[in-house]
Design a protein around this motif. Structure first.
Motif, PDB file in Angstrom:
ATOM      1  N   ASP A 165      30.554 -41.801  35.392  1.00  0.00           N
ATOM      2  CA  ASP A 165      30.488 -42.414  36.718  1.00  0.00           C
ATOM      3  C   ASP A 165      31.417 -43.616  36.825  1.00  0.00           C
ATOM      4  N   GLN A 166      31.640 -44.313  35.705  1.00  0.00           N
ATOM      5  CA  GLN A 166      32.570 -45.438  35.709  1.00  0.00           C
ATOM      6  C   GLN A 166      34.027 -44.975  35.782  1.00  0.00           C
ATOM      7  N   GLY A 167      34.258 -43.705  35.438  1.00  0.00           N
ATOM      8  CA  GLY A 167      35.606 -43.168  35.492  1.00  0.00           C
ATOM      9  C   GLY A 167      36.233 -42.879  34.149  1.00  0.00           C
ATOM     10  N   ALA A 168      35.453 -42.935  33.059  1.00  0.00           N
ATOM     11  CA  ALA A 168      36.001 -42.591  31.742  1.00  0.00           C
ATOM     12  C   ALA A 168      36.549 -41.171  31.771  1.00  0.00           C
ATOM     13  N   GLY A 169      37.691 -40.987  31.132  1.00  0.00           N
ATOM     14  CA  GLY A 169      38.308 -39.664  31.108  1.00  0.00           C
ATOM     15  C   GLY A 169      37.855 -38.803  29.956  1.00  0.00           C
ATOM     16  N   GLY A 170      37.140 -39.415  28.997  1.00  0.00           N
ATOM     17  CA  GLY A 170      36.699 -38.640  27.851  1.00  0.00           C
ATOM     18  C   GLY A 170      35.521 -39.302  27.165  1.00  0.00           C
ATOM     19  N   LEU A 171      34.768 -38.489  26.438  1.00  0.00           N
ATOM     20  CA  LEU A 171      33.637 -38.953  25.656  1.00  0.00           C
ATOM     21  C   LEU A 171      33.860 -38.562  24.203  1.00  0.00           C
ATOM     22  N   ILE A 172      33.324 -39.364  23.287  1.00  0.00           N
ATOM     23  CA  ILE A 172      33.281 -38.974  21.885  1.00  0.00           C
ATOM     24  C   ILE A 172      31.824 -39.011  21.446  1.00  0.00           C
ATOM     25  N   ILE A 173      31.415 -37.993  20.681  1.00  0.00           N
ATOM     26  CA  ILE A 173      30.048 -37.889  20.190  1.00  0.00           C
ATOM     27  C   ILE A 173      30.010 -38.500  18.789  1.00  0.00           C
ATOM     28  N   PRO A 174      29.492 -39.717  18.628  1.00  0.00           N
ATOM     29  CA  PRO A 174      29.466 -40.349  17.300  1.00  0.00           C
ATOM     30  C   PRO A 174      28.302 -39.829  16.473  1.00  0.00           C
ATOM     31  N   SER A 175      28.285 -40.217  15.221  1.00  0.00           N
ATOM     32  CA  SER A 175      27.247 -39.743  14.302  1.00  0.00           C
ATOM     33  C   SER A 175      25.868 -40.219  14.713  1.00  0.00           C
ATOM     34  N   TRP A 176      25.783 -41.364  15.409  1.00  0.00           N
ATOM     35  CA  TRP A 176      24.485 -41.925  15.770  1.00  0.00           C
ATOM     36  C   TRP A 176      23.966 -41.414  17.118  1.00  0.00           C
ATOM     37  N   ALA A 177      24.658 -40.497  17.746  1.00  0.00           N
ATOM     38  CA  ALA A 177      24.207 -39.964  19.031  1.00  0.00           C
ATOM     39  C   ALA A 177      22.942 -39.125  18.858  1.00  0.00           C
ATOM     40  N   ASP A 178      22.126 -39.095  19.889  1.00  0.00           N
ATOM     41  CA  ASP A 178      20.952 -38.231  19.930  1.00  0.00           C
ATOM     42  C   ASP A 178      21.422 -36.773  19.921  1.00  0.00           C
ATOM     43  N   PRO A 179      20.995 -35.962  18.948  1.00  0.00           N
ATOM     44  CA  PRO A 179      21.418 -34.556  18.936  1.00  0.00           C
ATOM     45  C   PRO A 179      21.067 -33.814  20.226  1.00  0.00           C
ATOM     46  N   GLY A 180      20.093 -34.350  20.980  1.00  0.00           N
ATOM     47  CA  GLY A 180      19.741 -33.731  22.248  1.00  0.00           C
ATOM     48  C   GLY A 180      20.898 -33.690  23.227  1.00  0.00           C
ATOM     49  N   LEU A 181      21.870 -34.583  23.044  1.00  0.00           N
ATOM     50  CA  LEU A 181      23.057 -34.557  23.895  1.00  0.00           C
ATOM     51  C   LEU A 181      23.825 -33.250  23.736  1.00  0.00           C
ATOM     52  N   LEU A 182      23.604 -32.583  22.618  1.00  0.00           N
ATOM     53  CA  LEU A 182      24.239 -31.291  22.368  1.00  0.00           C
ATOM     54  C   LEU A 182      23.303 -30.114  22.648  1.00  0.00           C
TER      55      LEU A 182
END
Length: 317
Positions: free
Chosen positions: A16-33
């Motif tokens: 929503d802020q306008g980021a063009g990309g995301l990176i999934i780090p090791s500490w992310a909630d696996p639910g994001l996947l």
């Protein structure tokens, strides 16, 4: 800008802020996947614009969320396998990533293992440039066949650096030495895969531009890569992403993340990456102000955006 996100709500906020990309780090909630309706695939259905989603997934000790995405052998072990296994492993990784909404892999690593530097070690395919080209080419073809963009790293070469940039700034041998060995794999692989990405490392290369400036913030490093100004090099007009601008002590001791993002874009980065994802609105305002003041030419932003957009098109998004 490519920012780290830990969960669905953070990912929505970044987009929503306008980021063009995301990176999934090791500490992310696996639910994001995995969580239906609150994962990356749900975000892709929700937003009417393409965006990149990247992850560090080399196999071995660098493979994030292997419990979801799969467990694969280290690159050094993979290097000893038959060609069909190497390419097939790249494909299997790519299929898993793509199924979970990830379309950019920050792999393969092209650093040469020639000085027993621990941060490189079994993450490296080999110590000889021609073998790195052979094995890296097979692995990358597998990723491409699965619809995932490989990322060659870490230009101009971390294999002979003085240490680990996660902990302190590292210095490589002089520029001409790095040109003659560490950069060599990039030419043949970028000629074969012009739509791959390249990750610019934080190493300081003596003789490359202003003394003491990390490559990720050094315009001369980007020029050398873009012009193919090294043995066997080819001009490269694809996406160049920085190494992490927030999670590596070496760079943070040099300059804070907001300033690093601005300086990286000025220097020639198409995507400024910071895995913490913090201060995104402030950094957007900082970069916007630098564009308005002329510190960052509008043409620099336009060329970066065009390259990123083209990569998304080439990747089918």
């Amino acid at each position: 800008m490519v920012v780290g996100v830990s969960n669905y709500d953070q990912a929505r906020f970044a987009l929503d802020q306008g980021a063009g990309g995301l990176i999934i780090p090791s500490w992310a909630d696996p639910g994001l996947l995995t969580d239906e309706g609150r994962n990356i695939n749900a975000l892709r259905a929700e937003y009417d614009r393409p965006f990149s989603v990247a992850i560090d997934f080399e196999g071995g000790r660098v493979q994030r969320h292997s419990g979801v995405l799969g467990d694969f052998m280290p690159p050094r072990v993979l290097a000893g396998m038959p060609p069909e296994v190497i390419q097939g492993t790249g494909y299997d990784i790519g299929v898993s990533l793509r199924a979970h909404g990830i379309n950019v892999d920050y792999a393969p690593l092209l650093d040469l293992d020639v000085t027993n530097l621990d941060i490189v070690g079994d993450r490296s395919f080999h110590g000889a440039p021609d073998e790195v080209v052979r094995i890296g080419g097979l692995f990358s073809q597998g990723l491409f066949d699965a619809g995932v963009t490989p990322t060659f790293k870490h230009f101009p070469g971390h294999g002979r650096a003085s240490g680990d940039t996660h902990h302190q700034l590292a210095i490589t041998p002089p520029l001409e030495d790095v040109r003659g060995l560490d950069m060599v794999p990039y030419g043949p692989l970028l000629e074969r895969f012009p739509h791959a990405s390249v990750m610019m490392g934080h190493m300081i290369v003596p003789g490359m531009g202003e003394d003491g400036v990390p490559s990720s913030l050094n315009p001369e490093a980007y020029r050398v890569l873009r012009e193919g100004d090294y043995p066997g090099g080819v001009p490269f007009n694809g996406v160049v992403v920085t190494d992490d601008l927030s999670g590596m002590r070496g760079l943070l001791d040099y300059t804070p993340t907001p300033e690093a993002v601005k300086r990286a874009i000025v220097a020639g980065a198409d995507q400024a990456l910071w895995s913490s994802g913090t201060d995104l609105p402030y950094i957007i305002d900082l970069v916007t102000g630098a564009v308005m003041s002329g510190e960052i030419p509008m043409a620099r932003v336009d060329e970066a955006a065009t390259r990123v957009q083209q990569q998304l098109i080439d990747g089918g998004l």
